[in-house]
Design an enzyme around this catalytic site. Structure first.
Site, PDB file in Angstrom:
ATOM      1  N   GLY A 134       0.809  -1.191  -0.085  1.00  0.00           N
ATOM      2  CA  GLY A 134       0.081  -0.009  -0.103  1.00  0.00           C
ATOM      3  C   GLY A 134       0.880   1.295   0.015  1.00  0.00           C
ATOM      4  O   GLY A 134       0.892   1.734   1.124  1.00  0.00           O
ATOM      5  N   TYR A 135       1.438   1.555  -1.204  1.00  0.00           N
ATOM      6  CA  TYR A 135       2.302   2.578  -1.260  1.00  0.00           C
ATOM      7  C   TYR A 135       1.440   3.840  -1.858  1.00  0.00           C
ATOM      8  O   TYR A 135       1.234   4.783  -1.500  1.00  0.00           O
ATOM      9  CB  TYR A 135       3.542   2.572  -2.096  1.00  0.00           C
ATOM     10  CG  TYR A 135       4.576   1.802  -1.049  1.00  0.00           C
ATOM     11  CD1 TYR A 135       4.463   1.034  -0.102  1.00  0.00           C
ATOM     12  CD2 TYR A 135       6.120   1.999  -1.427  1.00  0.00           C
ATOM     13  CE1 TYR A 135       5.623   0.601   0.774  1.00  0.00           C
ATOM     14  CE2 TYR A 135       7.062   1.769  -0.649  1.00  0.00           C
ATOM     15  CZ  TYR A 135       6.985   1.033   0.344  1.00  0.00           C
ATOM     16  OH  TYR A 135       7.994   0.447   0.951  1.00  0.00           O
ATOM     17  N   GLU A 250      12.422  -4.028  -3.944  1.00  0.00           N
ATOM     18  CA  GLU A 250      11.531  -4.329  -5.131  1.00  0.00           C
ATOM     19  C   GLU A 250      12.039  -4.320  -6.308  1.00  0.00           C
ATOM     20  O   GLU A 250      11.726  -4.967  -7.330  1.00  0.00           O
ATOM     21  CB  GLU A 250      10.246  -3.328  -4.895  1.00  0.00           C
ATOM     22  CG  GLU A 250       9.072  -3.453  -6.031  1.00  0.00           C
ATOM     23  CD  GLU A 250       8.152  -2.369  -5.816  1.00  0.00           C
ATOM     24  OE1 GLU A 250       8.150  -1.427  -5.008  1.00  0.00           O
ATOM     25  OE2 GLU A 250       7.063  -2.775  -6.617  1.00  0.00           O
TER      26      GLU A 250
HETATM   27  C1  LIG Z   1       1.287  -3.079 -13.025  1.00  0.00           C
HETATM   28  C2  LIG Z   1       1.503  -2.231 -11.882  1.00  0.00           C
HETATM   29  C3  LIG Z   1       1.471  -2.591 -10.572  1.00  0.00           C
HETATM   30  C4  LIG Z   1       1.747  -1.849  -9.432  1.00  0.00           C
HETATM   31  N1  LIG Z   1       1.784  -2.277  -8.060  1.00  0.00           N
HETATM   32  C5  LIG Z   1       1.598  -1.524  -7.234  1.00  0.00           C
HETATM   33  C6  LIG Z   1       1.425  -1.804  -5.726  1.00  0.00           C
HETATM   34  O1  LIG Z   1       1.273  -3.098  -5.613  1.00  0.00           O
HETATM   35  N2  LIG Z   1       1.524  -1.125  -4.933  1.00  0.00           N
HETATM   36  C7  LIG Z   1       1.677   0.396  -4.954  1.00  0.00           C
HETATM   37  O2  LIG Z   1       1.585   1.167  -4.205  1.00  0.00           O
HETATM   38  N3  LIG Z   1       1.819   0.958  -6.114  1.00  0.00           N
HETATM   39  C8  LIG Z   1       1.740   0.150  -7.636  1.00  0.00           C
HETATM   40  N4  LIG Z   1       1.747   0.727  -8.715  1.00  0.00           N
HETATM   41  C9  LIG Z   1       2.145   1.785  -8.722  1.00  0.00           C
HETATM   42  C10 LIG Z   1       3.375   2.656  -9.480  1.00  0.00           C
HETATM   43  O3  LIG Z   1       4.239   2.380  -8.402  1.00  0.00           O
HETATM   44  C11 LIG Z   1       2.853   4.068  -9.791  1.00  0.00           C
HETATM   45  O4  LIG Z   1       2.211   4.046 -10.678  1.00  0.00           O
HETATM   46  C12 LIG Z   1       4.152   4.801 -10.155  1.00  0.00           C
HETATM   47  O5  LIG Z   1       5.065   5.053  -9.084  1.00  0.00           O
HETATM   48  C13 LIG Z   1       3.880   6.036 -10.895  1.00  0.00           C
HETATM   49  O6  LIG Z   1       3.041   6.796 -10.281  1.00  0.00           O
HETATM   50  P1  LIG Z   1       1.632   7.533 -10.812  1.00  0.00           P
HETATM   51  O7  LIG Z   1       1.074   6.327 -11.613  1.00  0.00           O
HETATM   52  O8  LIG Z   1       0.961   8.161  -9.852  1.00  0.00           O
HETATM   53  O9  LIG Z   1       2.346   8.305 -11.925  1.00  0.00           O
HETATM   54  P2  LIG Z   1       2.650   9.988 -11.864  1.00  0.00           P
HETATM   55  O10 LIG Z   1       3.590   9.959 -10.597  1.00  0.00           O
HETATM   56  O11 LIG Z   1       1.788  10.661 -11.931  1.00  0.00           O
HETATM   57  O12 LIG Z   1       3.773  10.230 -13.115  1.00  0.00           O
HETATM   58  C14 LIG Z   1       2.998  10.525 -14.304  1.00  0.00           C
HETATM   59  C15 LIG Z   1       4.082  10.743 -15.519  1.00  0.00           C
HETATM   60  O13 LIG Z   1       4.889  11.746 -15.132  1.00  0.00           O
HETATM   61  C16 LIG Z   1       6.223  11.264 -14.773  1.00  0.00           C
HETATM   62  N5  LIG Z   1       7.019  11.879 -13.811  1.00  0.00           N
HETATM   63  C17 LIG Z   1       6.487  12.156 -12.530  1.00  0.00           C
HETATM   64  N6  LIG Z   1       7.460  12.718 -11.781  1.00  0.00           N
HETATM   65  C18 LIG Z   1       8.474  13.002 -12.338  1.00  0.00           C
HETATM   66  C19 LIG Z   1       9.652  13.422 -12.458  1.00  0.00           C
HETATM   67  N7  LIG Z   1      10.173  14.055 -11.316  1.00  0.00           N
HETATM   68  N8  LIG Z   1      10.698  13.602 -13.414  1.00  0.00           N
HETATM   69  C20 LIG Z   1      10.359  13.105 -14.650  1.00  0.00           C
HETATM   70  N9  LIG Z   1       9.079  12.498 -14.800  1.00  0.00           N
HETATM   71  C21 LIG Z   1       8.410  12.321 -13.861  1.00  0.00           C
HETATM   72  C22 LIG Z   1       5.972   9.832 -14.769  1.00  0.00           C
HETATM   73  O14 LIG Z   1       7.529   9.279 -15.133  1.00  0.00           O
HETATM   74  C23 LIG Z   1       5.039   9.487 -15.438  1.00  0.00           C
HETATM   75  O15 LIG Z   1       5.446   9.057 -16.738  1.00  0.00           O
HETATM   76  C24 LIG Z   1       1.793  -0.293  -9.782  1.00  0.00           C
HETATM   77  C25 LIG Z   1       1.734   0.135 -11.160  1.00  0.00           C
HETATM   78  C26 LIG Z   1       1.833  -0.672 -12.092  1.00  0.00           C
HETATM   79  C27 LIG Z   1       1.719  -0.355 -13.514  1.00  0.00           C
END
Ligand SMILES: Cc1cc2nc3c(=O)[nH]c(=O)nc-3n(C[C@H](O)[C@H](O)[C@H](O)COP(=O)(O)OP(=O)(O)OC[C@H]3O[C@@H](n4cnc5c(N)ncnc54)[C@H](O)[C@@H]3O)c2cc1C
Length: 403
Positions: A134-135, A250
């Site tokens: 739950g992150y 991870e």
């Molecule tokens: C298959 C899958 C499984 C997952 N499982 C889990 C899980 O079990 N538990 C959990 O907690 N999460 C999980 N996640 C979530 C994942 O960790 C997040 O989707 C990821 O960290 C990105 O966050 P966001 O989706 O909010 O995108 P955002 O943070 O909104 O990013 C959107 C875009 O902006 C870019 N961006 C953002 N900040 C910057 C920066 N500083 N510099 C350059 N580019 C940037 C990103 O690279 C991305 O392309 C999962 C995701 C997927 C796809």
């Protein structure tokens, strides 16, 4: 006894034990459907998979290097490496895929109290408890420390309210390791790391459909969830350090495992074999399409170099070296390689790689299409590729942020 001789003795013991205890069907190639995630909801379609997990769990060899007092195998690094070689020799399937083994357990070993380690680790080793992570939240993904899920101290318990998102397999998990906000006045220093039962009153999960057609993750809601105080790991407001360390485990594990259980589809064949079969060969016996041949060759070379790099960094970590932020390199490259591979497979399949369902395509072809789509998420899960590049720039290369 010198290390080499001790390892020779251990190798013979491990080989004999595996010969006796690894059931025949557990020595055959596996598909996604054969993956055992453990936990209370695990259904074993193959009784030998259950037996294999029980035997490996009892031996502690699902977590070979964890200490014996927590259910692990208590093996030295060298012995664990020998065990891996012996498992590879008989092509044994991993008995268990588990966020507990890959991420939560290693973090708990570093940061948990003695009571917490004794309580939670043995069930992970045996595959009895399935954990989810739950992150991420709707407003906190890449900027994870912006998370808002509220955790209030109510004297004899904590009370949790908020929402997580993209929580992989939350609908199948027994427990969650969760980041919560215990102080709103500071960002990173106001986060705590807490554990609770997914059956607790006030926990709700709603599966989300992925582009590949499966629902591997959920929206997860917490409404007045009561959590006993002894389930907070480390210090109150000290969760960010644990969170970051867990992310390193991870990233290391998902790149080392070639992106979890996901296969590239089209059976065990790689893009090269498929392309040769579908497109044909020239008079030298090489793939007839020169352009595709060049791109597949490049991919295979990168893949080989990546495999060796993963092995090197795994050995460094096992020898006690700090690979810390370099896990971002592995995560970034592993994601790219898996995407390249699944795209090359679909390209090699030609029109047979464009199926979604129906009789016109065989199972391997349909799996290949879905694997290619699933791989799109590889550069998002566990930290996006852009964020990992930032980590590499700052923490590995020492580049300064542009002002
Ligand atoms: C298959 C899958 C499984 C997952 N499982 C889990 C899980 O079990 N538990 C959990 O907690 N999460 C999980 N996640 C979530 C994942 O960790 C997040 O989707 C990821 O960290 C990105 O966050 P966001 O989706 O909010 O995108 P955002 O943070 O909104 O990013 C959107 C875009 O902006 C870019 N961006 C953002 N900040 C910057 C920066 N500083 N510099 C350059 N580019 C940037 C990103 O690279 C991305 O392309 C999962 C995701 C997927 C796809």
């Amino acid at each position: 006894m010198a290390d080499g001789a001790a390892h020779d003795t251990f190798r013979i013991e491990a080989r004999n034990w595996l010969e006796e205890n690894c059931p025949p069907s557990m020595r055959t190639p596996m598909s996604d459907a054969d993956v055992i995630w453990g936990g209370k909801g695990q259904v074993f379609h193959n009784p030998e998979a259950k037996l294999w997990l029980e035997r490996m769990g009892e031996k502690g060899w699902t977590a070979p290097e964890w200490p014996r007092e927590y259910g692990g195998g208590g093996l030295s690094r060298g012995e664990a490496a020998v065990l891996q070689q012996e498992l590879g020799r008989i092509k044994a399937r991993p008995p268990l895929f588990s966020f507990g083994l890959w991420m939560f357990g290693p973090a708990l070993l570093e940061f948990g109290s003695e009571e917490q380690k004794k309580r939670f680790l043995p069930d992970i080793v045996m595959g009895r408890t399935r954990w989810c992570q739950g992150y991420s939240e709707p407003g906190a993904g890449s900027d994870l420390a912006d998370l808002q899920t509220k955790c209030e101290d109510k004297g004899d318990h904590y009370l949790i309210n908020g929402q997580k998102v993209w929580t992989s397999y939350a609908n199948h998990a027994d427990w969650i390791f969760c980041l919560v906000r215990t102080d709103t006045s500071v960002k990173h220093g106001g986060i705590s790391f807490i554990l609770f039962d997914m059956k607790s009153e006030g926990v709700e999960t709603r599966p989300i459909l992925l582009i590949s057609g499966s629902s591997p993750f959920c929206e997860t809601f917490f409404t007045d969830v009561k959590v006993p105080k002894d389930q907070l790991v480390g210090e109150v407001n000290g969760g960010w350090t644990i969170a970051k360390r867990l992310l390193q485990f991870e990233r290391q594990s998902i790149s080392a495992s070639g992106f979890g259980a996901s296969t590239a589809g089209a059976g065990a064949l790689g893009p090269h074999d498929i392309a040769k079969a579908k497109i044909g060969v020239n008079s030298d016996g090489a793939l007839a399409d020169g352009d595709l041949r060049g791109r597949i060759a490049k991919h295979l070379m990168y893949n080989k170099a990546f495999g060796l790099t993963v092995r090197r960094s795994t050995e460094t970590a096992k020898a006690g070296g700090d690979i810390g932020p370099t896990t971002s390199i592995l995560k970034y490259c592993g994601a790219k390689l898996n995407q390249d591979k699944t795209e090359l497979v679909v390209e090699a399949l030609g029109a047979d790689g464009l199926g979604w369902s129906g009789d016109g395509f065989d199972k391997d072809e349909l799996d290949a299409t879905r694997a290619m789509l699933r791989a799109k998420g590889n550069s998002i899960e566990g930290g996006t590729s852009e964020v990992n590049l930032n980590v590499i720039a700052k923490r590995v290369l020492g580049l300064r942020e542009h002002q």
